[in-house]
Structures are given as structure tokens and as C-alpha cells.
Design a protein around this motif. Structure first.
Motif, PDB file in Angstrom:
ATOM      1  N   SER A 148       5.448   3.303  -4.452  1.00  0.00           N
ATOM      2  CA  SER A 148       5.506   3.429  -3.091  1.00  0.00           C
ATOM      3  C   SER A 148       4.598   2.573  -2.177  1.00  0.00           C
ATOM      4  CB  SER A 148       5.689   4.983  -2.425  1.00  0.00           C
ATOM      5  OG  SER A 148       6.700   5.634  -3.144  1.00  0.00           O
ATOM      6  N   SER A 149       3.433   3.073  -2.556  1.00  0.00           N
ATOM      7  CA  SER A 149       1.937   2.205  -1.996  1.00  0.00           C
ATOM      8  C   SER A 149       2.401   0.621  -1.979  1.00  0.00           C
ATOM      9  CB  SER A 149       0.727   2.818  -2.610  1.00  0.00           C
ATOM     10  OG  SER A 149       0.601   3.984  -2.198  1.00  0.00           O
ATOM     11  N   LYS A 150       2.569   0.382  -3.426  1.00  0.00           N
ATOM     12  CA  LYS A 150       2.913  -1.032  -3.761  1.00  0.00           C
ATOM     13  C   LYS A 150       3.724  -1.577  -3.055  1.00  0.00           C
ATOM     14  CE  LYS A 150       1.708  -4.709  -6.120  1.00  0.00           C
ATOM     15  NZ  LYS A 150       0.580  -5.268  -6.324  1.00  0.00           N
ATOM     16  N   LEU A 151       5.015  -0.903  -2.673  1.00  0.00           N
ATOM     17  CA  LEU A 151       6.011  -1.287  -1.902  1.00  0.00           C
ATOM     18  C   LEU A 151       5.806  -1.602  -0.319  1.00  0.00           C
ATOM     19  CD1 LEU A 151       9.245  -2.001  -1.430  1.00  0.00           C
ATOM     20  CD2 LEU A 151       9.359   0.448  -1.103  1.00  0.00           C
ATOM     21  N   ILE A 152       4.731  -0.838   0.110  1.00  0.00           N
ATOM     22  CA  ILE A 152       4.380  -1.096   1.394  1.00  0.00           C
ATOM     23  C   ILE A 152       3.047  -2.242   1.486  1.00  0.00           C
ATOM     24  CG2 ILE A 152       2.677  -0.136   3.266  1.00  0.00           C
ATOM     25  CD1 ILE A 152       3.746   2.725   2.483  1.00  0.00           C
ATOM     26  N   GLN A 153       2.337  -2.377   0.202  1.00  0.00           N
ATOM     27  CA  GLN A 153       1.712  -3.406   0.283  1.00  0.00           C
ATOM     28  C   GLN A 153       2.462  -4.835   0.076  1.00  0.00           C
ATOM     29  OE1 GLN A 153      -0.781  -3.251  -3.429  1.00  0.00           O
ATOM     30  NE2 GLN A 153      -1.743  -5.120  -2.980  1.00  0.00           N
ATOM     31  N   VAL A 154       3.596  -4.770  -0.546  1.00  0.00           N
ATOM     32  CA  VAL A 154       4.350  -5.869  -0.879  1.00  0.00           C
ATOM     33  C   VAL A 154       4.837  -6.490   0.648  1.00  0.00           C
ATOM     34  CG1 VAL A 154       6.553  -6.869  -1.610  1.00  0.00           C
ATOM     35  CG2 VAL A 154       4.847  -5.708  -3.203  1.00  0.00           C
ATOM     36  N   SER A 155       5.562  -5.416   1.482  1.00  0.00           N
ATOM     37  CA  SER A 155       5.971  -5.707   2.704  1.00  0.00           C
ATOM     38  C   SER A 155       4.876  -6.181   3.670  1.00  0.00           C
ATOM     39  CB  SER A 155       6.444  -4.190   3.301  1.00  0.00           C
ATOM     40  OG  SER A 155       6.996  -4.288   4.626  1.00  0.00           O
ATOM     41  N   GLN A 156       3.785  -5.711   3.525  1.00  0.00           N
ATOM     42  CA  GLN A 156       2.508  -6.150   4.151  1.00  0.00           C
ATOM     43  C   GLN A 156       2.301  -7.682   4.052  1.00  0.00           C
ATOM     44  OE1 GLN A 156       0.937  -4.603   6.957  1.00  0.00           O
ATOM     45  NE2 GLN A 156      -0.027  -6.772   7.265  1.00  0.00           N
ATOM     46  N   SER A 157       2.343  -8.011   2.632  1.00  0.00           N
ATOM     47  CA  SER A 157       2.122  -9.375   2.127  1.00  0.00           C
ATOM     48  C   SER A 157       3.215 -10.355   2.792  1.00  0.00           C
ATOM     49  CB  SER A 157       2.054  -9.489   0.615  1.00  0.00           C
ATOM     50  OG  SER A 157       1.969 -10.796   0.372  1.00  0.00           O
ATOM     51  N   ILE A 158       4.374  -9.999   2.666  1.00  0.00           N
ATOM     52  CA  ILE A 158       5.434 -10.777   3.123  1.00  0.00           C
ATOM     53  C   ILE A 158       5.349 -10.831   4.591  1.00  0.00           C
ATOM     54  CG2 ILE A 158       8.117 -10.764   3.363  1.00  0.00           C
ATOM     55  CD1 ILE A 158       8.173  -9.461   0.798  1.00  0.00           C
ATOM     56  N   PHE A 159       4.949  -9.872   5.368  1.00  0.00           N
ATOM     57  CA  PHE A 159       4.758  -9.984   6.726  1.00  0.00           C
ATOM     58  C   PHE A 159       3.717 -11.102   6.928  1.00  0.00           C
ATOM     59  CE2 PHE A 159       3.079  -8.642  10.943  1.00  0.00           C
ATOM     60  CZ  PHE A 159       4.258  -8.675  11.754  1.00  0.00           C
ATOM     61  N   ASP A 160       2.635 -11.055   6.466  1.00  0.00           N
ATOM     62  CA  ASP A 160       1.466 -11.781   6.709  1.00  0.00           C
ATOM     63  C   ASP A 160       1.911 -13.156   6.330  1.00  0.00           C
ATOM     64  OD1 ASP A 160      -0.104  -9.719   7.241  1.00  0.00           O
ATOM     65  OD2 ASP A 160      -1.232  -9.429   5.412  1.00  0.00           O
ATOM     66  N   SER A 161       2.692 -13.475   5.244  1.00  0.00           N
ATOM     67  CA  SER A 161       3.163 -14.860   4.988  1.00  0.00           C
ATOM     68  C   SER A 161       3.942 -15.313   5.892  1.00  0.00           C
ATOM     69  CB  SER A 161       3.587 -14.937   3.548  1.00  0.00           C
ATOM     70  OG  SER A 161       2.912 -14.454   2.612  1.00  0.00           O
ATOM     71  N   LEU A 162       4.753 -14.658   6.632  1.00  0.00           N
ATOM     72  CA  LEU A 162       5.755 -15.120   7.885  1.00  0.00           C
ATOM     73  C   LEU A 162       5.063 -15.195   8.969  1.00  0.00           C
ATOM     74  CD1 LEU A 162       8.595 -15.242   8.592  1.00  0.00           C
ATOM     75  CD2 LEU A 162       8.514 -12.937   9.302  1.00  0.00           C
ATOM     76  N   ILE A 163       3.876 -14.700   9.214  1.00  0.00           N
ATOM     77  CA  ILE A 163       3.098 -14.881  10.359  1.00  0.00           C
ATOM     78  C   ILE A 163       2.493 -16.211  10.308  1.00  0.00           C
ATOM     79  CG2 ILE A 163       1.302 -14.073  11.592  1.00  0.00           C
ATOM     80  CD1 ILE A 163       3.751 -12.516  12.411  1.00  0.00           C
ATOM     81  N   GLN A 164       1.991 -16.440   9.079  1.00  0.00           N
ATOM     82  CA  GLN A 164       1.256 -17.759   8.870  1.00  0.00           C
ATOM     83  C   GLN A 164       2.291 -18.694   9.163  1.00  0.00           C
ATOM     84  OE1 GLN A 164      -0.902 -17.304   4.947  1.00  0.00           O
ATOM     85  NE2 GLN A 164      -2.217 -15.800   5.716  1.00  0.00           N
ATOM     86  N   THR A 165       3.370 -18.514   8.679  1.00  0.00           N
ATOM     87  CA  THR A 165       4.405 -20.011   8.450  1.00  0.00           C
ATOM     88  C   THR A 165       4.707 -20.158   9.939  1.00  0.00           C
ATOM     89  OG1 THR A 165       5.178 -19.105   6.296  1.00  0.00           O
ATOM     90  CG2 THR A 165       6.712 -20.643   7.813  1.00  0.00           C
ATOM     91  N   LEU A 166       4.744 -19.120  10.839  1.00  0.00           N
ATOM     92  CA  LEU A 166       5.081 -19.223  12.365  1.00  0.00           C
ATOM     93  C   LEU A 166       3.895 -20.092  13.163  1.00  0.00           C
ATOM     94  CD1 LEU A 166       7.007 -15.876  13.052  1.00  0.00           C
ATOM     95  CD2 LEU A 166       8.135 -18.232  12.558  1.00  0.00           C
ATOM     96  N   ARG A 167       3.005 -19.854  12.417  1.00  0.00           N
ATOM     97  CA  ARG A 167       1.745 -20.708  13.311  1.00  0.00           C
ATOM     98  C   ARG A 167       1.935 -22.046  13.197  1.00  0.00           C
ATOM     99  NH1 ARG A 167      -3.618 -16.975  11.453  1.00  0.00           N
ATOM    100  NH2 ARG A 167      -2.910 -15.055  12.547  1.00  0.00           N
TER     101      ARG A 167
END
Length: 638
Positions: free
Chosen positions: A619-638
Motif C-alpha cells: 500500500s505504501s508503494k502504491l502511494i509512492q507510485v502515485s506520488q511519482s506519477i504526480f511529480d512527473s506530470l507537474i514537471q511535464t506541465l512546466r
């Protein structure tokens, strides 16, 4: 991204709850009454999309305990019965220890006294031999008193245990009421208070160790606890249990539930189980039997020895007095509900018929009613008083009313009151009070081989004595003069060596008489014209020694009375021990069945710990993956 994060967060919370519950189980693995708990997980309803329902994860809906109401109740009941059997068995073992066998027992002391008379048969004037008799008598009386004192101590111990048990019952009842109140407060929130329920179950289980209970659930989650038909706990209020006197004034005899000013006595037979039931059964059944067996033995020995001693002659030529202190039987205890003014008294009518039991006298009129033997419940109706039952004579004074009842305990104090009357060896009446005289003009070969008087039916020969006049046969006959039983003038057949019984004494003749030969049995006291034969014989010592073979204890000889006492108590003790073994085995098996469902299995919990630890990490890994995807998305929008 928020949906994926929610999935991980929900899974993390659910697995955290599971891990906490597993930890709670492991922590309480050795807690008495704890039931293993588990988290109930449920799928969160999926979210509809054009592509179908997308899962929303998991949630912990509740925490349930592994619990079998039937097995929990059965475990408490079987343990309650085992506790009752154990309490009674322990007390019976203590009681049995009072009555030692072998050379140190009462039986040996009785035989030592009776055997001490044998030395006097060959030396009736020997003061040393007489002192030995007195010493043995004092030792016997002391042993009876000691045994009675130990029984009284046992009763005191039982009373103290009962009082302590009642205090513990009241404490547990108050605690159950308090837990009931807590459960009622939280029941409305929709979730089950598992730990409180376990706590209450354990308190009820502890209560069943003392007294068997039944429970009735209420809508608010509380349990009402009943002992017999009386409520001990109702919701969040608890009554008080107390020991009260019975209807005859005996203290600490009954168990009662007190609620306010109302006291309800519990039927002992309806208690079912618990140590209190075992102690009450011991107090009302086993202890009275031991008291009655010991008391009957003391009373019988006192009556028999005294009666025989009365018809002997002392070293100074006077009739003997009491050997042991005469026993005055206690009056019956009047019931508190009696409306009449009568009293009941007792005396011994026949020692050979005495039964080791208490009695209840129930009146149906001024002089009618029934005597109930409490040991077996047999009733003996009577229409006039006094009335004889089991060798006892019951007398009822004037003033009895229909419905009056009395508790009669004939042997309650006889053992403790046993003692010797005199201390001078000269007062031992070991000589026969009668002596034979062979006719001076006899020409036959007849001789006297034995003459012995027996208490009970003994009649002192009249002036001139009881004469037997013989006539040659065949058959040889004799005719009585001066006798009462058989009557004077009776003619009987004579046989050499055969005992002739007349007026309570036995005469044995040997040889062949001639016609006209006589034998006269007369009063041996010098003041009555006797020849002083009493100084030369020990006929009464022989009779006293012969008491050991007299059938008095339920058909058994006096010398076997103690063996019978030990046998009866031993049978009760053995039966109680067997019952304890069986009930404990049943209780252990029932508890094992309950523990198989409700107990904590540390191996299973360890496996679950690993399982949910991995789920937590995932479950922790799932949250970590979600966080990583969210970070990548933010970087792409920049």
C-alpha cells in the motif's frame, strides 16, 4: 491521480488496522478470558465510468471477536460444577484426616480400654491393673473430645470460607454491573465493544467459580445475572448476597440474595454448582454425618459401659456407679415459625437401634405428627407421645400446635462431653454382683463353670437367691425357685455345658447332677448376706470386656464401630474425589473447545503479521507510485 492516491491511502489505513488488531491479539495471548479479534475488510463500492466500474479500494468495516456463546456458557457451567466438586472433595479429605486408622485411632483406643479389663479377670484386686483401665478410659475420652474439637474447627473453617466467598461474589456482581453500564453507553454507536464483552464474560466465569449462574440479555447490550431463580445483577445494579440463619436459628446455614430490605433465601439444591454449593453440601450433609457417627459412638460406649458397670461391685463391695460421664441429649431446636409453646426432649431407649442421623419432628396436633429421619427422609408417624424411633425416645411437652416443627440433633455434643466420672481405682466395679452356691448335700458331679450378669434385663436375686433344683432323667431337668424370667416354678431341660439364661444373667454348668441337687445364685454383697465372693472374682470385668462383641452399630459389634465410621467417611471421600476427577476432565475439554475458537494462536498471528506487513508495504508503494506519477506530470506541465 487522486483516485490512485485514495486507493493507496485506504489500503494503508485498512492494513494498519489489521496490524494493530494482530498486535492487540499477541499482547493479550495470555490474558484470561480474551477472545481473539480480527478486522473485517470490505470492498469499497466501485465508481461507474463508461468503461465500467472502477474499483475504489478497501476499508475496515469492523473488528469482530471469535466467540461462541454456547461454548463460553458451557465452559463456565462445567467449571462451576468442577469447582463445587473440588471444594467438597477438599473438605472431605480434611475431615477424613481427623479419623486416623491404626494404633493412633479411636478404634484402637476403644479396644485398648476393653482389653484392659482382661488383666483384671485374673487379678481383680490389683490396683496397678485398675489404674491401667482408668488411664485407657481417660485416653479414650480425650480422643473423643479432640476429634469433636477438630470437627468444630472444620466447621469454623467452612464458615470462614463461605463468608469470604460471599464477599467475592458481591465484588464480582458489582463489577459486572459496572461493565454492563459501560457496554450500554457504547452499544448505540453501532460497533461491538469487544474488550468490554470479554471482560464481562471473564467476570461471569469467575462468578461461576463460586456459584452457578444463568444470564438473560437485554436490548441495550447488558446481561442480567441470575442465581437460581433470584436476580443477582439487573442491568447496571447489583444485589447483595449474604449468609443467613435457617428456620431453626443455625447461623450461616443458608445463602440469600438481598435487594433492598427484601431477602430471598436460595434453595441449596437449585444452586447447581460453584464452590459455595460444595461447601454448603459439605456443611449440611457430610459434616453432620461425621458428627453423628462420632457422637453415636461416644454415646453408645458411654451407655453400654455405664449400664454394665452399674451391676458390678467395687473393691469395697458396693454397686458400681457411672464409669463415663452420663450424656444428656440436647433438646430439639424449635422453628422460628412455631406458634405453639411445646419443646422436644430425647433420651436413649435402645443403644443397638441408634442411627447416625439428625431428625425433624413435625406436629400435626397436640400429640400427633411425624418424626423424619433427615439422613434418608424416612418419616415415622405417631399419634401419642412419647414415641420411640431408632432407639431414641422423643418426648413432646404440652403446648404443641399443628404445623410446629423441631430440629433434633441428638449426637451434636455427645463426643465433646465424654469424660470419666471417677479417679480412684477402688471404684472400678469389676466383681460380679451375684455368686453361685453349690448345694452342700449335692451328690452329683455338677460344677459351675461361668456366671455372668448382663446389663439390660438384669434382676437382682431376691433374699434366698434363685435356686435351680435338678431331677434325674432322662431327660435331666431343673426347676426354678425365686426367678422372674423365666418365672418361678419353670421347669427346663438340662444339658451339660449349655448356658442357662435367667433374669439377665448367664449360668453355665458342667457335669451330671443327681436328683435333688441344687445350685443357688444369690446377691454377692456382704450387706445382703453374701460371702464376699466379689473380692475373689472378676465376673463384671469379663462382662465389660465382652462388650466389644455386642452388636450395637447397625448390627456390627462395638469393637467395629470405628471401622464402620471410617468406611462410611471413606466411601463419601472416594466418591467425591471421583466426581471431581470426572467434572474437571469435562471442564478441561470444554475449555479446550472454547479456546480453539476464541483463544489466541501465536503461530497464526505471526503468519498474519507477515501477511499484513507485506500488504502495508505494498500500500505504501502504491502511494509512492502515485506520488511519482504526480511529480512527473507537474514537471511535464512546466
Amino acid at each position: 491521480m487522486s483516485t490512485l492516491l485514495n486507493l493507496g491511502a485506504r489500503a494503508l489505513l485498512a492494513n494498519t488496522a489489521a496490524l494493530q488488531t494482530i498486535g492487540h491479539n499477541i499482547s493479550n495471548a495470555n490474558t484470561a478470558g480474551y477472545s481473539v479479534q480480527s478486522v473485517v475488510l470490505a470492498t469499497v463500492a466501485g465508481q461507474y465510468t463508461g468503461s465500467g466500474y472502477i474499483g475504489s479500494g478497501v476499508e475496515a468495516t469492523t473488528v469482530k471477536r471469535s466467540y461462541s456463546e454456547f461454548l463460553t456458557r458451557q465452559a463456565a457451567l462445567t467449571q462451576s460444577i468442577a469447582s463445587m466438586d473440588q471444594a467438597r472433595s477438599d473438605k472431605l479429605s480434611q475431615l477424613q484426616d481427623i479419623f486416623q486408622a491404626g494404633d493412633s485411632g479411636l478404634g484402637a483406643a476403644v479396644n485398648s480400654l476393653l482389653n484392659a479389663f482382661s488383666d483384671l479377670t485374673s487379678a481383680p484386686t490389683d490396683l496397678t491393673a485398675r489404674n491401667v483401665v482408668l488411664t485407657r478410659a481417660n485416653e479414650l475420652a480425650s480422643m473423643f473430645q479432640s476429634a469433636a474439637a477438630q470437627i468444630a474447627d472444620t466447621q469454623s473453617g467452612v464458615t470462614q470460607e463461605l463468608q469470604n466467598s460471599v464477599s467475592a461474589i458481591n465484588t464480582l456482581a458489582s463489577q459486572i454491573a459496572a461493565v454492563n453500564e459501560q457496554i450500554a453507553r457504547v452499544t448505540g454507536n453501532g460497533q461491538t465493544p469487544n474488550d468490554l464483552l470479554d471482560q464481562r464474560d471473564q467476570l461471569i466465569n469467575d462468578l461461576n467459580q463460586y456459584v452457578q449462574t444463568s444470564t438473560v440479555p437485554a436490548d441495550d447490550g447488558t446481561l442480567s445475572v441470575f442465581v437460581g431463580s433470584q436476580a443477582l445483577v439487573l442491568g447496571n445494579t447489583a444485589a447483595q448476597m449474604a449468609l443467613v440463619a435457617d428456620g431453626y436459628g443455625n447461623p450461616n446455614a443458608q445463602l440469600a440474595v438481598q435487594r433492598g430490605s427484601v431477602s430471598n433465601v436460595l434453595d441449596e439444591n437449585a444452586l447447581g454448582g460453584g464452590s459455595v454449593a460444595g461447601l454448603l453440601k459439605f456443611q449440611h450433609s457430610d459434616l453432620p454425618e461425621a458428627t453423628n457417627l462420632l457422637g453415636r459412638m461416644a454415646l453408645t460406649i458411654t451407655e453400654e459401659v455405664n449400664a454394665q458397670h452399674h451391676i458390678g461391685l467395687t473393691l469395697d463391695g458396693t454397686l458400681g456407679g457411672d464409669f463415663f460421664t452420663p450424656q444428656a441429649l440436647a433438646n430439639g431446636l424449635a422453628a422460628s415459625a412455631n406458634t405453639g409453646t411445646a419443646s422436644v426432649s430425647m433420651s436413649v431407649a435402645d443403644t443397638s437401634m441408634l442411627v447416625a442421623s439428625d431428625y425433624q419432628v413435625v406436629m400435626t396436633g397436640a400429640a400427633s405428627g411425624s418424626v423424619v429421619r433427615k439422613s434418608d427422609g424416612q418419616a415415622f408417624a405417631f399419634t401419642a407421645v412419647p414415641v420411640q424411633v431408632d432407639g431414641l425416645q422423643f418426648s413432646v411437652s404440652a403446648g404443641a400446635a399443628a404445623g410446629d416443627s423441631f430440629l433434633v440433633q441428638p449426637y451434636a455434643n455427645t463426643a465433646s462431653g465424654m469424660g470419666t466420672v471417677f479417679s480412684s481405682p477402688r471404684d472400678l466395679a469389676v466383681a460380679s454382683t451375684i455368686e453361685p452356691q453349690i448345694g452342700a448335700a449335692n451328690t452329683g458331679s455338677m460344677t459351675v463353670t461361668a456366671l455372668q450378669a448382663h446389663a439390660g434385663g438384669f434382676v437382682m436375686p431376691p433374699v434366698g437367691g434363685v435356686a435351680l433344683t435338678f431331677a434325674a432323667g432322662p431327660p435331666l431337668t431343673y426347676t426354678l425357685t425365686g426367678s422372674t424370667t423365666p418365672p418361678s416354678g419353670f421347669t427346663g431341660n438340662y444339658l451339660s455345658g449349655q448356658t442357662i439364661t435367667i433374669d439377665g444373667w448367664d449360668l453355665t454348668l458342667q457335669g451330671t447332677p443327681a436328683t435333688g441337687d441344687t445350685v443357688t445364685v444369690q446377691d454377692a454383697r456382704p450387706a445382703s448376706g453374701g460371702t464376699g465372693y466379689y473380692t475373689l472374682n472378676a465376673g463384671n470385668a469379663s462382662a465389660l470386656m465382652g462388650l466389644r462383641d455386642k452388636a450395637v452399630f447397625d448390627g456390627s459389634p462395638l469393637s467395629d464401630g470405628y471401622a464402620g465410621l471410617i468406611a462410611q467417611l471413606g466411601t463419601r471421600t472416594q466418591s467425591a474425589q471421583y466426581a471431581t476427577t470426572v467434572s474437571q476432565t469435562i471442564a478441561a475439554n470444554t475449555e479446550s473447545s472454547r479456546a480453539a475458537i476464541s483463544g489466541v494462536n501465536l503461530d497464526e498471528e505471526a503468519a498474519k503479521l507477515i501477511q499484513f506487513q507485506q500488504a502495508y508495504q505494498a500500500s505504501s508503494k502504491l502511494i509512492q507510485v502515485s506520488q511519482s506519477i504526480f511529480d512527473s506530470l507537474i514537471q511535464t506541465l512546466r
